[in-house]
Design an enzyme around this catalytic site. Structure first.
Site, PDB file in Angstrom:
ATOM      1  CG  ASP A  21      -1.647  -1.256   1.489  1.00 48.60           C
ATOM      2  OD1 ASP A  21      -1.960  -1.951   0.507  1.00 48.60           O
ATOM      3  OD2 ASP A  21      -1.907  -1.566   2.662  1.00 48.60           O
ATOM      4  CD  GLU A 191      -8.571  -3.102  -1.123  1.00 45.38           C
ATOM      5  OE1 GLU A 191      -9.365  -3.313  -0.180  1.00 45.38           O
ATOM      6  OE2 GLU A 191      -7.578  -3.830  -1.353  1.00 45.38           O
TER       7      GLU A 191
END
Length: 313
Positions: A21, A191
């Site tokens: 991420d 997401e």
């Protein structure tokens, strides 16, 4: 005498360790990457950061923020997104993986005087602590438009919201229509939102597929407003059977004053089955003559050196 070409590349992954991420920024004349420490939830209790002066050699700064310093965080912390505003660094992150509005958690914000921290909890509570429009409050991404207005994009469970940040960067404002949480969910969104602006257009990107599987990927849309509407164009980052799987959840770097872009993302080695074995990588991202993003070729080589000392040259 002919000299050997010894052009040095970053290689992929960029640095050792299980990280995911990644948010990518340029702060104080250096490239910075802020990732999740990729581990089971009970071990995601801190954040590290990495910086470079050339995109090739990366230096680690350990534990720039720890769970013990966030009074309300208890389960896991992940998906950071820092941004600079008026000399301060604001660090947005997800914590606790809440599944309902009856649980404590969501998106927090910490603040520091330097890119390397140490960051301290700015509120003593989450900034976003409820589920609005079906969006789990995770995966924040901070973006400041050319007019100085700051936005925070976030969301999971296939829904994406955006909020306006007030000038203090630790409270949420309202839109012209009086709303606070605006749903901007594009087709196939899962997401990991990410926003950039290029030549007056807003390029909104997000992750699709399951984060633990091989089909994790990135798609994008183009709009004339930071609020959309965002109509999906196509995928731009995905697995390559010869390189790696699960390529997704990314950040972006633009070389200052140049139309030169890099995508920083995580992926999983071909032989790996552990969901948490993710590594941070970087590759070039190109636009075509029409302003559309070309599919990214993921590589083992990474990118060549681009010294930050050349920013003003």
């Amino acid at each position: 005498m002919k000299l050997r070409n010894e052009t040095k590349t970053s290689g992929n992954p960029l640095f050792s360790g299980w990280y995911a991420d990644p948010e990518a920024r340029i702060f104080e004349g250096k490239y910075w990457i802020y990732p999740t420490y990729s581990a089971p939830y009970e071990e995601q209790t801190f954040f590290d950061a990495f910086y470079s002066e050339d995109l090739v050699t990366w230096n680690k700064v350990e534990r720039i923020l720890e769970m013990k310093d966030i009074s309300w965080a208890h389960k896991a912390m992940w998906a950071p997104s820092p941004i600079e505003h008026k000399g301060k660094y604001y660090y947005y992150f997800a914590a606790n993986d809440i599944q309902s509005n009856d649980e404590l958690g969501g998106i927090g914000v910490a603040v520091a005087d330097r890119p390397e921290g140490p960051f301290k909890d700015a509120l003593g509570k989450p900034l976003v602590d409820q589920i609005y429009h079906g969006a789990q409050p995770i995966d924040p991404h901070a973006f400041i438009d050319d007019d100085g207005q700051a936005y925070l994009y976030y969301g999971g469970w296939g829904h994406c919201n955006v909020v306006k940040l007030n000038d203090d960067m630790i409270s949420i404002g309202t839109f012209e229509d009086g709303t606070t949480y605006k749903s901007i969910t594009p087709d196939k969104f899962i997401e990991g939102p990410c926003m950039i602006k290029r030549e007056g257009k807003y390029y909104f990107m997000w992750s699709e597929g399951g984060w633990g599987g091989p089909n994790y990927s990135v798609a994008y849309a183009i709009a004339s407003s930071p609020l959309g509407p965002f109509q999906r164009e196509k995928k731009i980052l995905q697995q390559d059977p010869d390189v790696a799987t699960g390529a997704g959840h990314h950040g972006m770097i633009q070389i200052p004053e140049k139309d030169e872009w890099y995508i920083v993302y995580h992926r999983r080695p071909l032989t790996e089955t552990n969901h948490n074995h993710r590594a941070v990588c970087i590759d070039r991202l190109y636009f075509d003559e029409g302003g559309y993003i070309k599919p990214v070729k993921i590589t083992f080589e990474g990118v060549t050196a681009h010294p930050s000392s050349n920013f003003s040259k």
